[in-house]
Design an enzyme around this catalytic site. Structure first.
Site, PDB file in Angstrom:
ATOM      1  N   GLY A   1       0.867  -1.173   0.000  1.00  0.00           N
ATOM      2  CA  GLY A   1       0.000   0.000   0.000  1.00  0.00           C
ATOM      3  C   GLY A   1       0.897   1.213   0.000  1.00  0.00           C
ATOM      4  N   GLU A   2       0.666   2.108   0.928  1.00  0.00           N
ATOM      5  CA  GLU A   2       1.511   3.303   1.026  1.00  0.00           C
ATOM      6  C   GLU A   2       2.005   3.359   2.465  1.00  0.00           C
ATOM      7  OE1 GLU A   2       3.576   6.552   0.538  1.00  0.00           O
ATOM      8  OE2 GLU A   2       1.926   6.692   1.973  1.00  0.00           O
ATOM      9  N   SER A   3       3.310   3.202   2.633  1.00  0.00           N
ATOM     10  CA  SER A   3       3.826   2.981   3.985  1.00  0.00           C
ATOM     11  C   SER A   3       3.653   4.192   4.902  1.00  0.00           C
ATOM     12  CB  SER A   3       5.289   2.541   3.942  1.00  0.00           C
ATOM     13  OG  SER A   3       6.080   3.474   3.247  1.00  0.00           O
TER      14      SER A   3
ATOM     15  N   CYS B   1       6.129  -5.527   0.527  1.00  0.00           N
ATOM     16  CA  CYS B   1       6.283  -4.206  -0.073  1.00  0.00           C
ATOM     17  C   CYS B   1       6.164  -3.098   0.980  1.00  0.00           C
ATOM     18  CB  CYS B   1       5.290  -4.062  -1.219  1.00  0.00           C
ATOM     19  SG  CYS B   1       5.828  -2.863  -2.432  1.00  0.00           S
TER      20      CYS B   1
ATOM     21  N   ARG C   1      12.852   3.208  -0.192  1.00  0.00           N
ATOM     22  CA  ARG C   1      11.492   3.209  -0.752  1.00  0.00           C
ATOM     23  C   ARG C   1      11.528   3.503  -2.244  1.00  0.00           C
ATOM     24  NH1 ARG C   1       7.695   7.152   2.262  1.00  0.00           N
ATOM     25  NH2 ARG C   1       6.228   6.140   0.850  1.00  0.00           N
TER      26      ARG C   1
ATOM     27  N   ILE D   1       5.918  -3.656  -7.630  1.00  0.00           N
ATOM     28  CA  ILE D   1       5.188  -2.421  -7.939  1.00  0.00           C
ATOM     29  C   ILE D   1       5.771  -1.286  -7.103  1.00  0.00           C
ATOM     30  CG2 ILE D   1       2.930  -1.287  -7.969  1.00  0.00           C
ATOM     31  CD1 ILE D   1       1.690  -4.137  -7.976  1.00  0.00           C
ATOM     32  N   ARG D   2       6.460  -0.398  -7.746  1.00  0.00           N
ATOM     33  CA  ARG D   2       7.187   0.667  -7.023  1.00  0.00           C
ATOM     34  C   ARG D   2       7.779   0.097  -5.732  1.00  0.00           C
ATOM     35  NH1 ARG D   2       7.537   5.367  -8.797  1.00  0.00           N
ATOM     36  NH2 ARG D   2       7.760   6.477  -6.863  1.00  0.00           N
TER      37      ARG D   2
ATOM     38  N   HIS E   1       4.948  -8.824  -4.484  1.00  0.00           N
ATOM     39  CA  HIS E   1       3.556  -9.075  -4.069  1.00  0.00           C
ATOM     40  C   HIS E   1       3.082 -10.481  -4.423  1.00  0.00           C
ATOM     41  CE1 HIS E   1       2.425  -4.845  -3.174  1.00  0.00           C
ATOM     42  NE2 HIS E   1       3.362  -4.577  -4.060  1.00  0.00           N
TER      43      HIS E   1
ATOM     44  N   GLU F   1       0.644 -11.976  -3.238  1.00  0.00           N
ATOM     45  CA  GLU F   1      -0.827 -12.014  -3.171  1.00  0.00           C
ATOM     46  C   GLU F   1      -1.465 -11.661  -4.514  1.00  0.00           C
ATOM     47  OE1 GLU F   1       1.086  -9.684  -2.059  1.00  0.00           O
ATOM     48  OE2 GLU F   1       0.139  -7.716  -2.251  1.00  0.00           O
TER      49      GLU F   1
HETATM   50  N1  GLN Z   1       6.055   2.729  -2.654  1.00  0.00           N
HETATM   51  C1  GLN Z   1       5.203   2.307  -1.582  1.00  0.00           C
HETATM   52  C2  GLN Z   1       5.677   2.901  -0.254  1.00  0.00           C
HETATM   53  O1  GLN Z   1       6.769   3.371  -0.153  1.00  0.00           O
HETATM   54  C3  GLN Z   1       5.144   0.802  -1.490  1.00  0.00           C
HETATM   55  C4  GLN Z   1       4.573   0.259  -2.782  1.00  0.00           C
HETATM   56  C5  GLN Z   1       3.773  -1.002  -2.592  1.00  0.00           C
HETATM   57  O2  GLN Z   1       3.442  -1.423  -1.491  1.00  0.00           O
HETATM   58  N2  GLN Z   1       3.411  -1.585  -3.716  1.00  0.00           N
HETATM   59  O3  GLN Z   1       4.937   2.897   0.687  1.00  0.00           O
END
Ligand code: GLN
Length: 193
Positions: A46-48, A78, A105, A134-135, A170, A172
């Protein structure tokens, strides 16, 4: 066996689906009290920064620290891995600081935002694991008690230290449930007290 998926933000349902395929109905964790009943916890992607703020707001972070001090296994994918790392490069304060890693990150975002790799993971058997990035954060450095389970061109992307498991990709998002199964086996043998 009670497995939770932190459900404040991110790829919660995808983890739940993988666990259901393995016969486990997970708890969607939003409150600290729920953490106290768990045998194992998954922190999703998600977004940390957002996840970290929400964990603090609901005091879920404190409950996780208490349970892990008693041996509860945690798996972070992630953004979940970023939440677990003891150090985030660039000076950002760590969140749960559970596993001895330095992470960067959005490291894969420098080249391309997302990519897939057929990743050899000896602990999972012969066939490679289709890893979706993913990123993704990258692991820059690991402490001496951390075992690297897979790498991409020498950069660790899947690692374990005791009861803590992390991947920068990921699992999942695929139908391959071997990593979730691996984590359930960690929980089975951990018996948190
Ligand atoms: N770039 C996101 C972060 O720094 C992590 C990306 C992801 O969980 N797919 O939170």
């Amino acid at each position: 066996m009670k497995i939770g998926v932190l459900a404040l933000q991110g790829s919660v349902e995808e983890h739940a689906r993988s666990l259901r395929r393995l016969g486990v109905e997970p708890v969607a964790v939003r409150r600290a009290e729920q953490v106290r009943e768990l045998d194992g916890l998954i922190l999703p992607g998600g977004e940390s920064t957002t996840l970290g703020k929400l964990m603090r707001l609901y005091e879920v972070d404190q409950a996780i620290r208490e349970r892990t001090a008693h041996g509860m296994p945690v798996y972070g994918t992630c953004a979940g891995m970023i939440l677990m790392a003891k150090q985030i490069s660039g000076g950002e304060a760590p969140h749960l600081a559970l596993i001895d890693l330095v992470v960067t990150r959005n490291a894969s975002g420098r080249q391309v935002d997302s990519y897939e790799r057929d990743l050899p993971v000896p602990d999972l058997g012969e066939s490679p694991f289709k890893a979706v990035f993913i990123r993704a954060p990258y692991i820059d450095d690991v402490g001496e008690d951390v075992r690297v389970l897979a790498d991409v061109d020498g950069t660790p992307v899947f690692a374990r230290e005791g009861n803590f498991l992390v991947s920068s990709f990921h699992p999942e998002l695929t139908d391959d449930d071997r990593i979730h199964e691996y984590f359930l086996n960690m929980v089975r043998s951990a018996r948190p007290n």
